[in-house]
Design an enzyme around this catalytic site. Structure first.
Site, short mmCIF file in Angstrom:
data_model
loop_
_atom_site.label_atom_id
_atom_site.label_comp_id
_atom_site.label_asym_id
_atom_site.label_seq_id
_atom_site.Cartn_x
_atom_site.Cartn_y
_atom_site.Cartn_z
CG ASP A 60 -1.93 1.14 1.18
OD1 ASP A 60 -1.88 1.94 0.21
OD2 ASP A 60 -2.75 1.26 2.10
N GLY A 109 9.95 1.94 -8.79
CA GLY A 109 10.52 3.29 -8.76
C GLY A 109 9.74 4.27 -7.89
CB SER A 164 14.32 0.85 -3.23
OG SER A 164 13.77 0.58 -4.50
#
Ligand SMILES: Cc1cc2nc3c(=O)[nH]c(=O)nc-3n(C[C@H](O)[C@H](O)[C@H](O)COP(=O)(O)O)c2cc1C
Length: 334
Positions: A60, A109, A164
């Site tokens: 989410d 991204g 990430s």
């Protein structure tokens, strides 16, 4: 029935369409997971959890569905990652399924609404009984600190995501001088339990780089780590040609990281294990290696919306067979 039919339909759609539609359908579902047992409760620095299975960051990203996701039974939910400013994310397609491996590759991204809107969304969607953790990320240390300071007011804990695989500009955080300054700036505004999301590593050099930042994190008085993020791999079917591998193949990387952090720091430092966890047996293994809680993402795609309930029932069976009265004991008796 509603969830089962919905899930079967979603599995036939492209992954990101399925994801978005699944989130939209969730409010219509009457299902509310109510399998709870005392033996599943775990104590963390952000409170007592009804069970140790959290929802990992990235599911989410807008903070708009936390309340609905809580119905699936998670012990806690990590929303985000949120960055200082709105981002569209990478071009599509940016998620592919690797069905045979029970894996995904994503190159999202960081699509997210930006800090202000995200905070509004979270405020409007707060579940009453499930703790919400927010994941923040930003390449610029000053933006990261601003996000961190702002989100703490209304959440149980924060994850700082410097790992990430789809944002190469984050890598400067692995330079000790940059990370030392960033950690000190974050520590200066810390009011809530805070965890560093670390990457998996495949080489000795990467392992040493991760160890260095974990030690700095620990020395600055932070509460623990969440290990691990997705692993950078080539993938011709995402538009940008590379992305983060998640799901089953990540499991050994996650275990290695959890074990390694446990050797580096004391037991008071929490380790939240994420990466390829999909069954009760995986949770058991993560706890045996020193995890305090676990998180899942890809398992929700491959096992469906009942994933938490299935995992807890499997875990209970293993605990009964092996003579453990509580989940906490699995870690503390290792
Ligand atoms: C589509 C997708 C988006 C993700 N976005 C984020 C994110 O925004 N922030 C983050 O810290 N991790 C993100 N992750 C990584 C997950 O939180 C988790 O670390 C990783 O998927 C490994 O867990 P799993 O094998 O249970 O999926 C994302 C993963 C996927 C599959």
């Amino acid at each position: 029935m509603f969830l089962r039919l919905g899930y079967a339909l979603l599995r036939k759609l492209p992954p990101e369409t399925a994801h978005d539609l699944g989130l939209r359908l969730l409010p219509l579902s009457p299902y509310r997971m109510n399998y709870a047992e005392e033996c599943f409760t775990v104590d963390t620095k952000f409170g007592r959890l009804k069970n140790p299975v959290g929802l990992a960051a990235g599911f989410d990203k807008h903070g708009t569905h936390v309340k609905d996701l809580a119905k699936l039974g998670f012990g806690y939910i990590v929303a985000g990652s949120v960055t200082r400013n709105f981002r569209k994310g990478s071009p599509k397609p940016r998620i592919v399924r690797r069905e045979r491996e029970n894996a995904l590759v994503n190159a999202m991204g960081f699509p997210n609404p930006g800090l202000e809107q995200f905070l509004k969304n979270i405020d409007e969607n707060r579940p009453s009984e499930t703790p919400v953790v927010v994941s923040v990320a930003d390449e610029k240390p000053e933006n990261l600190v601003e996000c961190y300071a702002a989100v703490q007011k209304n959440v149980a804990a924060v994850e700082i995501n410097i790992s990430s695989p789809n944002t190469p500009q984050l890598r400067h955080y692995f330079e000790p001088s940059v990370f030392r300054n960033t950690a000190a700036s974050l520590a200066a505004v810390k009011t809530k339990p805070t965890y560093l999301k670390t990457p998996p590593y495949a080489t000795q050099n990467d392992r040493e780089a991760v160890n260095r930042v974990v030690k700095i994190w620990y020395e600055n008085g932070f509460d623990g780590v969440t290990a691990v993020n997705a692993l950078l791999v080539d993938e011709p079917n995402v538009a940008v040609g590379r992305g983060g591998l998640s799901g089953r193949p990540l499991f050994p990387y996650m275990l290695e990281c959890v074990r390694n952090v446990r050797e580096l720091v004391d037991e008071g430092f929490e380790v939240h294990a994420v990466g390829g966890i999909s069954t009760g047996s995986d949770v058991f293994e993560a706890f045996r290696n020193g995890a305090n809680t676990v998180q899942i993402y890809t398992a929700l795609i491959y096992r469906g919306p009942y994933a938490v309930e299935k995992i807890l029932r499997e875990l209970k069976e293993i605990m009964l067979k092996r003579g453990f009265d509580s989940v906490e004991q699995i870690r503390t008796r290792r």
